[in-house]
Motif scaffolding. Structure first.
Motif, PDB file in Angstrom:
ATOM      1  N   ALA A  53       7.760   4.063   5.559  1.00  0.00           N
ATOM      2  CA  ALA A  53       6.740   4.041   4.797  1.00  0.00           C
ATOM      3  C   ALA A  53       5.310   3.942   5.594  1.00  0.00           C
ATOM      4  O   ALA A  53       5.588   3.080   6.437  1.00  0.00           O
ATOM      5  CB  ALA A  53       6.861   3.376   4.160  1.00  0.00           C
ATOM      6  N   SER A  54       4.507   4.370   5.234  1.00  0.00           N
ATOM      7  CA  SER A  54       2.974   4.401   5.770  1.00  0.00           C
ATOM      8  C   SER A  54       2.216   2.180   5.331  1.00  0.00           C
ATOM      9  O   SER A  54       1.353   1.835   5.864  1.00  0.00           O
ATOM     10  CB  SER A  54       2.050   4.604   5.694  1.00  0.00           C
ATOM     11  N   SER A  55       3.428   1.923   4.326  1.00  0.00           N
ATOM     12  CA  SER A  55       3.120   0.960   4.032  1.00  0.00           C
ATOM     13  C   SER A  55       3.484  -0.331   4.544  1.00  0.00           C
ATOM     14  O   SER A  55       2.767  -1.260   5.289  1.00  0.00           O
ATOM     15  CB  SER A  55       3.396  -0.467   2.750  1.00  0.00           C
ATOM     16  N   LEU A  56       4.455  -0.245   5.636  1.00  0.00           N
ATOM     17  CA  LEU A  56       5.003  -0.306   6.584  1.00  0.00           C
ATOM     18  C   LEU A  56       4.407  -0.664   7.664  1.00  0.00           C
ATOM     19  O   LEU A  56       4.154  -2.256   8.687  1.00  0.00           O
ATOM     20  CB  LEU A  56       6.714  -0.584   7.237  1.00  0.00           C
ATOM     21  N   SER A  57       3.816  -0.080   8.683  1.00  0.00           N
ATOM     22  CA  SER A  57       2.411   0.219   9.347  1.00  0.00           C
ATOM     23  C   SER A  57       1.391  -0.745   9.142  1.00  0.00           C
ATOM     24  O   SER A  57       0.628  -1.807  10.031  1.00  0.00           O
ATOM     25  CB  SER A  57       2.203   1.233   9.961  1.00  0.00           C
ATOM     26  N   ASP A  58       1.377  -0.747   7.362  1.00  0.00           N
ATOM     27  CA  ASP A  58      -0.220  -1.613   7.321  1.00  0.00           C
ATOM     28  C   ASP A  58      -0.356  -2.354   6.931  1.00  0.00           C
ATOM     29  O   ASP A  58      -0.757  -3.275   7.762  1.00  0.00           O
ATOM     30  CB  ASP A  58      -0.920  -0.839   5.978  1.00  0.00           C
ATOM     31  N   ARG A  59       1.308  -3.116   7.066  1.00  0.00           N
ATOM     32  CA  ARG A  59       1.752  -4.406   7.080  1.00  0.00           C
ATOM     33  C   ARG A  59       1.963  -5.362   7.939  1.00  0.00           C
ATOM     34  O   ARG A  59       1.357  -6.396   8.347  1.00  0.00           O
ATOM     35  CB  ARG A  59       3.117  -4.739   5.739  1.00  0.00           C
ATOM     36  N   ILE A  60       1.770  -3.821   9.057  1.00  0.00           N
ATOM     37  CA  ILE A  60       2.414  -4.937  10.987  1.00  0.00           C
ATOM     38  C   ILE A  60       0.623  -4.824  10.764  1.00  0.00           C
ATOM     39  O   ILE A  60       0.461  -6.173  11.982  1.00  0.00           O
ATOM     40  CB  ILE A  60       3.379  -3.709  11.775  1.00  0.00           C
ATOM     41  N   ALA A  61       0.282  -3.802  10.483  1.00  0.00           N
ATOM     42  CA  ALA A  61      -1.478  -3.937  10.829  1.00  0.00           C
ATOM     43  C   ALA A  61      -1.578  -5.728  10.973  1.00  0.00           C
ATOM     44  O   ALA A  61      -2.845  -6.346  11.361  1.00  0.00           O
ATOM     45  CB  ALA A  61      -1.834  -2.757  11.125  1.00  0.00           C
TER      46      ALA A  61
END
Length: 136
Positions: A64-72
């Motif tokens: 999910a795009s939210s996962l990469s946003d949370r990581i970054a």
């Protein structure tokens, strides 16, 4: 030496390479094609083809795009302190100097001729005892 083609060998090849004999090792294909007419071999190939079909259909879903946003966006990378790096260099230089001093001191003690009170220095004598140049 190559194993003769038996049903057990046929099953092992089908498990390893799948249900399409054309994908099998070239030196095994002719013998496999001869055995493929056997009803048990047909069943083995059908089972291997079913596994091939399941593997071909399997895919990994994209995260999910939210996962990469949370990581970054979790936190910024820590900045390094240049003064700390300089301290490490100086401590390394200090350790190297101490080791060099210890090594040269040990070498000097080992090679200095011993002098008895009032006697002249003797050749071939170290702090560890006499050294005979004749010994091999």
């Amino acid at each position: 030496m190559r194993e003769p083609m038996t049903l057990d060998r046929f099953r092992a090849l089908a498990d390893a390479y799948g249900g399409v004999i054309a994908r099998w090792p070239e030196d095994q294909r002719d013998a496999a094609m001869r055995i493929a007419a056997n009803p048990e071999a047909v069943t083995i190939l059908q089972e291997a083809l079913a596994v091939d079909t399941m593997l071909d259909a399997w895919s990994v879903p994209a995260p999910a795009s939210s996962l990469s946003d949370r990581i970054a966006g979790h936190r910024d990378m820590p900045r390094r302190n240049p003064a700390g790096r300089v301290r490490w260099w100086w401590s390394g230089i200090g350790i190297a100097a101490a080791l060099a001093g210890a090594a040269s001191g040990t070498a000097a003690v080992a090679t200095v001729a011993t002098v008895s009170s009032g006697d002249a220095p003797q050749e071939n004598v170290t702090s560890f005892g006499a050294v005979d140049p004749q010994e091999g």
